[in-house]
Structures are given as C-alpha cells and as structure tokens.
Design a protein around this motif. Structure first.
Motif, PDB file in Angstrom:
ATOM      1  N   ARG A   1       0.829  -1.205   0.000  1.00 57.85           N
ATOM      2  CA  ARG A   1       0.000   0.000   0.000  1.00 57.85           C
ATOM      3  C   ARG A   1       0.866   1.260   0.000  1.00 57.85           C
ATOM      4  N   HIS A   2       1.905   1.280   0.814  1.00 59.23           N
ATOM      5  CA  HIS A   2       2.811   2.428   0.822  1.00 59.23           C
ATOM      6  C   HIS A   2       3.563   2.549  -0.504  1.00 59.23           C
ATOM      7  N   LEU A   3       3.876   1.399  -1.116  1.00 60.05           N
ATOM      8  CA  LEU A   3       4.580   1.430  -2.395  1.00 60.05           C
ATOM      9  C   LEU A   3       3.693   2.003  -3.493  1.00 60.05           C
ATOM     10  N   ALA A   4       2.400   1.656  -3.470  1.00 59.66           N
ATOM     11  CA  ALA A   4       1.490   2.114  -4.521  1.00 59.66           C
ATOM     12  C   ALA A   4       1.214   3.607  -4.419  1.00 59.66           C
ATOM     13  N   PHE A   5       1.168   4.170  -3.211  1.00 63.89           N
ATOM     14  CA  PHE A   5       0.827   5.582  -3.025  1.00 63.89           C
ATOM     15  C   PHE A   5       2.059   6.445  -2.747  1.00 63.89           C
ATOM     16  N   SER A   6       3.214   5.994  -3.182  1.00 69.32           N
ATOM     17  CA  SER A   6       4.434   6.785  -3.096  1.00 69.32           C
ATOM     18  C   SER A   6       4.719   7.443  -4.443  1.00 69.32           C
ATOM     19  N   LYS A   7       5.768   8.247  -4.494  1.00 76.11           N
ATOM     20  CA  LYS A   7       6.145   8.867  -5.764  1.00 76.11           C
ATOM     21  C   LYS A   7       6.495   7.805  -6.794  1.00 76.11           C
ATOM     22  N   TRP A   8       7.141   6.752  -6.327  1.00 74.12           N
ATOM     23  CA  TRP A   8       7.461   5.656  -7.247  1.00 74.12           C
ATOM     24  C   TRP A   8       6.184   5.027  -7.790  1.00 74.12           C
ATOM     25  N   GLY A   9       5.177   4.853  -6.935  1.00 72.27           N
ATOM     26  CA  GLY A   9       3.927   4.248  -7.369  1.00 72.27           C
ATOM     27  C   GLY A   9       3.195   5.086  -8.396  1.00 72.27           C
ATOM     28  N   TYR A  10       3.192   6.415  -8.192  1.00 71.13           N
ATOM     29  CA  TYR A  10       2.543   7.291  -9.167  1.00 71.13           C
ATOM     30  C   TYR A  10       3.258   7.242 -10.516  1.00 71.13           C
ATOM     31  N   GLY A  11       4.588   7.254 -10.468  1.00 71.59           N
ATOM     32  CA  GLY A  11       5.347   7.148 -11.715  1.00 71.59           C
ATOM     33  C   GLY A  11       5.162   5.806 -12.387  1.00 71.59           C
ATOM     34  N   ALA A  12       5.088   4.742 -11.580  1.00 70.41           N
ATOM     35  CA  ALA A  12       4.874   3.410 -12.141  1.00 70.41           C
ATOM     36  C   ALA A  12       3.498   3.307 -12.792  1.00 70.41           C
ATOM     37  N   PHE A  13       2.500   3.948 -12.185  1.00 68.68           N
ATOM     38  CA  PHE A  13       1.152   3.919 -12.763  1.00 68.68           C
ATOM     39  C   PHE A  13       1.130   4.662 -14.097  1.00 68.68           C
ATOM     40  N   ALA A  14       1.785   5.827 -14.161  1.00 65.54           N
ATOM     41  CA  ALA A  14       1.843   6.575 -15.419  1.00 65.54           C
ATOM     42  C   ALA A  14       2.572   5.770 -16.496  1.00 65.54           C
ATOM     43  N   CYS A  15       3.651   5.094 -16.102  1.00 69.79           N
ATOM     44  CA  CYS A  15       4.391   4.263 -17.061  1.00 69.79           C
ATOM     45  C   CYS A  15       3.539   3.093 -17.538  1.00 69.79           C
ATOM     46  N   PHE A  16       2.768   2.522 -16.632  1.00 63.29           N
ATOM     47  CA  PHE A  16       1.940   1.382 -16.992  1.00 63.29           C
ATOM     48  C   PHE A  16       0.840   1.794 -17.961  1.00 63.29           C
ATOM     49  N   ILE A  17       0.222   2.941 -17.728  1.00 63.72           N
ATOM     50  CA  ILE A  17      -0.817   3.420 -18.638  1.00 63.72           C
ATOM     51  C   ILE A  17      -0.226   3.728 -20.012  1.00 63.72           C
ATOM     52  N   ALA A  18       0.978   4.298 -20.026  1.00 63.41           N
ATOM     53  CA  ALA A  18       1.637   4.571 -21.311  1.00 63.41           C
ATOM     54  C   ALA A  18       1.918   3.273 -22.063  1.00 63.41           C
ATOM     55  N   LEU A  19       2.363   2.240 -21.336  1.00 69.18           N
ATOM     56  CA  LEU A  19       2.596   0.952 -21.981  1.00 69.18           C
ATOM     57  C   LEU A  19       1.297   0.358 -22.527  1.00 69.18           C
ATOM     58  N   ALA A  20       0.197   0.569 -21.797  1.00 71.36           N
ATOM     59  CA  ALA A  20      -1.091   0.069 -22.278  1.00 71.36           C
ATOM     60  C   ALA A  20      -1.511   0.768 -23.564  1.00 71.36           C
ATOM     61  N   LEU A  21      -1.301   2.082 -23.631  1.00 73.70           N
ATOM     62  CA  LEU A  21      -1.662   2.830 -24.833  1.00 73.70           C
ATOM     63  C   LEU A  21      -0.784   2.436 -26.011  1.00 73.70           C
ATOM     64  N   PHE A  22       0.497   2.205 -25.755  1.00 70.25           N
ATOM     65  CA  PHE A  22       1.405   1.830 -26.837  1.00 70.25           C
ATOM     66  C   PHE A  22       1.155   0.405 -27.320  1.00 70.25           C
ATOM     67  N   SER A  23       0.714  -0.478 -26.433  1.00 67.80           N
ATOM     68  CA  SER A  23       0.486  -1.866 -26.834  1.00 67.80           C
ATOM     69  C   SER A  23      -0.858  -2.074 -27.523  1.00 67.80           C
ATOM     70  N   LEU A  24      -1.781  -1.115 -27.385  1.00 65.18           N
ATOM     71  CA  LEU A  24      -3.108  -1.279 -27.972  1.00 65.18           C
ATOM     72  C   LEU A  24      -3.087  -1.369 -29.498  1.00 65.18           C
ATOM     73  N   PRO A  25      -2.348  -0.491 -30.226  1.00 65.54           N
ATOM     74  CA  PRO A  25      -2.347  -0.631 -31.692  1.00 65.54           C
ATOM     75  C   PRO A  25      -1.803  -1.967 -32.175  1.00 65.54           C
ATOM     76  N   SER A  26      -0.762  -2.467 -31.521  1.00 65.03           N
ATOM     77  CA  SER A  26      -0.193  -3.740 -31.952  1.00 65.03           C
ATOM     78  C   SER A  26      -1.146  -4.894 -31.696  1.00 65.03           C
ATOM     79  N   THR A  27      -1.861  -4.852 -30.575  1.00 72.02           N
ATOM     80  CA  THR A  27      -2.819  -5.919 -30.295  1.00 72.02           C
ATOM     81  C   THR A  27      -4.014  -5.855 -31.248  1.00 72.02           C
ATOM     82  N   MET A  28      -4.379  -4.661 -31.703  1.00 66.71           N
ATOM     83  CA  MET A  28      -5.447  -4.561 -32.686  1.00 66.71           C
ATOM     84  C   MET A  28      -5.049  -5.216 -33.993  1.00 66.71           C
ATOM     85  N   VAL A  29      -3.769  -5.125 -34.340  1.00 65.95           N
ATOM     86  CA  VAL A  29      -3.289  -5.752 -35.577  1.00 65.95           C
ATOM     87  C   VAL A  29      -3.211  -7.262 -35.416  1.00 65.95           C
TER      88      VAL A  29
END
Length: 281
Positions: free
Chosen positions: A104-132
C-alpha cells in the motif's frame, strides 16, 4: 428414550435441516415433515427417530438442486455479466494489495505514481499492436449495418469499460509481482514492472478485442452455434468460413478460416425484424 426427549431431538434436527432448505421452499418443507413425523410418532416412535438422516439428506438435496438451477440460469452471454466478473477481479486484486501495508505504501508513493503513469503509457502503446495481431482493426463485421448512435455508443462504452478494468487489474497484479523482487533487485525491479506491463497489457487487450469481435454489434451478447460453411477447397472463389449467430435474431457473423479472394475479413449480416420470430425473445 422418553417421548418428550424424542420430540426434542426431532425438533432440533428439523430446525437445523430447515436452515439448509431454500427459503422459498422452507415453509412447505417444514409442514410436510412435521405432518410425516407426527404420524410416525403415533405409529412407531423408533421409526420416527430413524428419519433424521433422511431429513438431512432431503434438505441437502433441495439446496443442491437450487444451486444447480441457479448456475444453469446464469446467462453467460450477457455483456453486463462480463463487466461484473472483470470488476470482481479488479476489486479482489485491489483489496488484496491494499491489505498489505508495504504494498500500500509502495502504490501511493512517488514511485507508485510514476509506475502507474508508465503502466498506462505501456497500455496505450500496446493497444495498436494488439489490434493488428487480433485482426480487430481489419474486421469488416460492422460495415453496412444500420445501428443507431445509441447502439454504437453502448458498443464502444462496453469495450472501453473492459479495457479500463483489465488494465487496472493488470497494474495491481504487476505491483504484486514487482514487490516480490523489490528487495532483491533494488532499482532494477523497475524493469520487472516494465516487463509485466508489456506482457499483461498485451494479454488483457488481446482478450478484450477478441471478446468484442465475438459479440453481436447490436446487443453485445456473445454469438453462439458456430457452423462451418463450405469445404476448404473453396478457398479461392467460394466460401470457407465459420458462421455464428446472435440468439436474439440480430444477425449472422461470417468469419473466414483465412484470407481469400472471396472475402478477407469477418462480415456481419444484419437480419431484419421478420427473422426474430425464429429466435428466442
């Protein structure tokens, strides 16, 4: 055993067994067993005591039949059920993750916020390839259909809801996997999150798009009764495909076994209202 002891023992067994019986049938079940036991106590009290095992078996059988009927009554093709199951998966992962103080502390830390932003970016980048790879972008199933704006809005809202819940579930699962290697790898554990993000997002998006393609574009219910159309020797000029239908009578989906000169991608055949009498309401 004295008579009042017998009646007390039977009453305890009857009260315990009645809690197992479904509530809808409980009153009638109790009345029937009370009448049966009263008659047997008058005739032969020893036989009445021997009915306790049968009473429990009867109650358990009624409960089991109720569970089986409830399971069979579930409409697994409904889009709402699909979203509820994915939501239950996300809530389970979220509650299990938040129950751990370290995670819980890891998820709501600065690292957790950055990790969440990175994860969402990876999801957006992987979506076009999965559509193909899932051939969803090349699907011609919805071309030419006469769907209203509301139907199209519901369709895209359903897909967006699936993707959002699946990506969030994948993020919570990736956090749990990363936390296992946090003490061993230190800063290098971030690469574990990146690897999990790529793998989990591709799996989640591929399943969501494949599931979307297997649904009726009008009511979003899963299609049923797949049937082979034509032999493989007709792959050049004829039809070699699998045909699935909507059980509400909205249309038929033709999915070719491979790309041919007849048609390359899935095609949706919209049926008019005259066909609905042949399907379930």
């Amino acid at each position: 055993m004295k008579r009042y002891r017998q009646m007390e023992s039977l009453h305890r067994t009857l009260r315990f067994a009645a809690r197992i019986v479904p509530l809808r049938k409980r009153a009638l079940w109790q009345d029937e067993w009370v009448a049966e036991l009263s008659y047997m106590l008058e005739e032969d009290s020893a036989t009445a005591l021997g009915c306790r095992e049968g009473m429990m078996r009867d109650a358990i059988t009624l409960r089991w039949l109720a569970v089986v009927n409830a399971w069979r009554a579930i409409d697994w093709r409904e889009p709402g059920l699909c979203l509820r199951l994915i939501a239950i998966l996300f809530v389970s992962l979220f509650v299990e993750s938040m129950a751990r103080s370290q995670l819980r502390h890891l998820a709501f830390s600065k690292w957790g916020y950055g990790a969440f932003a990175c994860f969402i970016a990876l999801a957006l980048f992987s979506l076009p390839s999965t559509m193909v790879t899932s051939r969803y972008s090349a699907c011609e199933a919805y071309e030419g259909e006469t769907a209203s704006f509301r139907q199209r809005f519901v369709r895209w809202r359903f897909l967006a809801g699936k993707l959002a819940l699946l990506v969030l579930s994948a993020y919570m699962l990736a956090l749990q996997v990363t936390q296992l290697f946090q003490h061993l790898l230190g800063a290098w554990a971030d690469w574990v999150l990146v690897a999990c993000g790529l793998v989990f997002n591709v799996i989640a998006a591929s399943w969501a798009l494949t599931d979307q393609r297997e649904r009726c574009p009008t009511c979003m219910r899963l299609l049923k009764n797949p049937a082979r159309m034509g032999p493989p020797s007709w792959s050049l000029l004829g039809s070699c495909a699998t045909e699935e239908m909507c059980d509400r009578g909205h249309g038929l989906l033709h999915q070719p076994e491979w790309q041919t000169s007849w048609f390359e991608n899935a095609r949706w055949l919209q049926l008019d209202r005259t066909w609905k009498e042949l399907f379930h309401p």
